[in-house]
Write a protein that holds these residues in place. Structure first.
Motif: not given
Length: 188
Positions: A132-133, A138-139, A174-176, A182-187
């Motif tokens: 799951e994306l 999740k940290d 690459m995953l990082q 994705f975190l930047q895109a979600s704000g």
């Protein structure tokens, strides 16, 4: 996501890498039960330097490939059975030099609109891993582990844990980058 001991080596090696080989990999995001997932593979046990490792689908650039993105699309189709027509490229990511195998790897992010039916190529893929994306974001799934390889002995490396699946090295780097994307895109 690189082992501290490897950072200087990687920088130095990347500058010297004149005759490197090229490969491309794909992070493919797709819906499964209306939940975004991405796919990793467990490489088959071979004599190669990355035998048995967890990775994105992908592989070596062929002379007939028009560019590195096509390599990622073609290799994804070959290794996990998802046709090129079902993979929609979003963006390229930062290329990464892999000193042990002398590869410059070009990662790409793509999505598929519909649920997928995977078919592993047995000579290259031992198993297909669906994650799951949300688990990537999740940290608590970021950790460290101690491992030994053909070029390092008992070194602490950063990694991702997705249940029993541990991802380290180039794939973790690459995953990082994708996680940050994705975190930047979600704000966040």
């Amino acid at each position: 996501m690189a082992a501290v001991e490897r950072l200087d080596e990687m920088r130095h090696s990347a500058m010297k890498a004149q005759n490197h080989k090229e490969a491309s990999v794909m992070m493919l995001v797709y819906p499964k039960n209306d939940i975004p997932h991405f796919v990793l593979i467990e490489r088959a046990q071979t004599k190669g330097k990355h035998s048995g490792q967890i990775a994105f689908p992908g592989g070596r650039k062929e002379k007939t490939d028009v560019d590195n993105s096509y390599t990622a699309l073609r290799e994804t189709e070959e290794e996990i059975g998802i046709s090129i027509e079902h993979q929609h490229l979003i963006t390229s990511l930062t290329s990464l030099y892999i000193p042990p195998s002398n590869y410059m790897v070009y990662p790409y992010l793509a999505f598929a609109k519909a649920e997928l039916q995977f078919k592993a190529q047995p000579s290259e893929v031992k198993s297909i891993i669906e994650i799951e994306l949300a688990e990537l974001l999740k940290d608590q799934n970021v950790s460290k582990t101690v491992l030994s390889t053909s070029y390092m002995k008992e070194v602490s490396v950063p990694c991702f844990y997705f249940g029993d699946v541990m991802v380290w090295g180039a794939t973790a780097m690459m995953l990082q980058e994708i996680k940050d994307y994705f975190l930047q895109a979600s704000g966040n």
